[in-house]
Design a protein around this motif. Structure first.
Motif, short mmCIF file in Angstrom:
data_model
loop_
_atom_site.label_atom_id
_atom_site.label_comp_id
_atom_site.label_asym_id
_atom_site.label_seq_id
_atom_site.Cartn_x
_atom_site.Cartn_y
_atom_site.Cartn_z
N GLY A 13 0.64 -1.24 -0.05
CA GLY A 13 0.22 0.03 -0.02
C GLY A 13 0.75 1.28 0.22
O GLY A 13 1.69 1.23 -0.71
N SER A 14 0.41 1.94 1.01
CA SER A 14 1.11 3.62 0.90
C SER A 14 2.42 3.52 1.17
O SER A 14 3.14 4.45 0.79
N GLY A 15 2.82 2.45 2.27
CA GLY A 15 4.32 2.42 2.55
C GLY A 15 4.93 3.31 3.29
O GLY A 15 6.04 3.83 3.23
N ASN A 17 5.43 2.94 6.54
CA ASN A 17 6.30 2.19 7.41
C ASN A 17 7.37 2.09 6.57
O ASN A 17 8.70 2.27 7.33
N ALA A 87 5.48 -4.82 5.64
CA ALA A 87 5.06 -3.51 6.23
C ALA A 87 3.87 -2.85 5.35
O ALA A 87 4.10 -2.42 4.13
N GLY A 88 2.87 -3.66 5.80
CA GLY A 88 1.50 -3.46 5.14
C GLY A 88 1.58 -4.19 3.86
O GLY A 88 0.74 -3.93 2.82
N ILE A 108 4.33 -6.12 10.99
CA ILE A 108 3.77 -4.97 12.03
C ILE A 108 2.09 -4.93 11.88
O ILE A 108 1.67 -5.26 10.64
N HIS A 109 1.41 -4.88 12.86
CA HIS A 109 -0.08 -5.22 12.76
C HIS A 109 -0.68 -4.05 14.01
O HIS A 109 -0.09 -3.92 14.77
N HIS A 167 -6.54 4.69 13.08
CA HIS A 167 -5.47 4.21 12.32
C HIS A 167 -4.50 5.48 12.27
O HIS A 167 -3.30 4.93 12.43
N GLN A 171 -0.67 4.84 13.40
CA GLN A 171 0.49 4.88 12.85
C GLN A 171 1.49 5.59 13.11
O GLN A 171 2.94 5.52 12.88
N GLU A 174 3.30 3.18 15.23
CA GLU A 174 4.11 2.29 14.12
C GLU A 174 5.51 2.95 13.72
O GLU A 174 6.38 2.20 13.44
C1 GRF Z 1 -0.16 -0.31 9.03
O1 GRF Z 1 -0.99 0.24 9.69
C2 GRF Z 1 0.34 -1.97 9.38
O2 GRF Z 1 0.22 -1.73 10.61
C3 GRF Z 1 -0.53 -2.73 8.58
O3 GRF Z 1 -0.69 -2.01 7.38
C4 GRF Z 1 -0.60 -0.66 7.29
C5 GRF Z 1 0.33 -0.38 6.49
O4 GRF Z 1 0.55 1.13 6.24
N1 GRF Z 1 -0.07 -4.12 8.49
P1 GRF Z 1 1.65 1.79 5.44
O5 GRF Z 1 1.53 1.16 4.04
O6 GRF Z 1 2.95 1.26 5.91
O7 GRF Z 1 1.60 3.11 5.38
#
Ligand code: GRF
Length: 200
Positions: A13-15, A17, A87-88, A108-109, A167, A171, A174
């Motif tokens: 996804g958006s990345g 993390n 990471a997502g 990561i969750h 969320h 984050q 995170e």
């Molecule tokens: C995070 O909230 C992570 O915990 C979950 O997916 C999301 C990913 O977000 N597994 P991002 O793509 O790093 O913005």
């Protein structure tokens, strides 16, 4: 910065993390590869901007989870990565990758596991009316959102929270926690015995 290990990051996804890992000073790890199952993942653009090798392994092009995982594993094995950081990453990987990188795959969750595993953890926390939720970083094993827990941070649920607001606060934690854990792991400061994880 002393690079201790190379890591591959898997992201759908958006990345954000991934970005936190890229931006972390003195991470002790170098992101050498980013792999996504989605061609439109913003994480790929972040890798491009940072000059990091990136690959797309499109989920839709494979007949089975095992074949998909094999393709991902192939990408990781041809990089210098010694560990895999999810990471997502929104796909479940089959056991072959977990076995090849036993206790070297981190995830990561967005909940305090074992509460609310799965893809809708934030929604489920709101549905259950919990007052505290949070973030978990754990080693990945063969079950979804299940492996030994490395670190957790609690995040309060506020009365007016919706998925987006909760969320967003999760984050923030995170982005601080994941680089800390990945850094400690890279420096060999984390050991695991069964389900118990120790920090040295
Ligand atoms: C995070 O909230 C992570 O915990 C979950 O997916 C999301 C990913 O977000 N597994 P991002 O793509 O790093 O913005």
């Amino acid at each position: 910065m002393e690079v201790v290990i190379n890591i591959a990051v898997l992201a759908s996804g958006s990345g954000t993390n991934l970005q936190a890992l890229i931006d972390a000073p003195d991470l002790g790890a170098d992101v050498c590869l980013v792999v996504s199952d989605r061609p439109d993942a913003a994480a790929l653009g972040r890798a491009e901007t940072a000059g990091i090798a990136h690959r797309i392994v499109p989920w839709a092009e494979f007949d089975s989870r095992a074949d998909f995982t094999k393709a991902i594993l192939g990408e990781i094995e041809t990089s210098d990565a010694e560990a895999v950081v999810l990471a997502g990453f929104m796909r479940v990987l089959s056991g072959e990758l977990i076995a090849a990188y036993r206790e070297r795959v981190l995830n990561i969750h967005p909940s305090l596991l074992p509460a609310f595993p799965g893809a809708h953890a934030v929604q489920h926390a709101l549905d259950h009316g919990v007052k505290l939720t949070g973030v978990t970083v754990h080693f990945v094993d063969e079950e979804v959102d299940h492996g030994p827990i490395i670190a957790q941070r609690a995040v309060p649920v506020l009365p007016d929270d919706d998925v987006a607001s909760l969320h967003a606060r999760i984050q923030v934690e995170e982005h601080e926690l994941y680089p800390r854990v990945v850094g400690a792991f890279a420096r060999g400061q984390i050991s695991v015995e069964g389900r118990k994880v120790r920090w040295e």
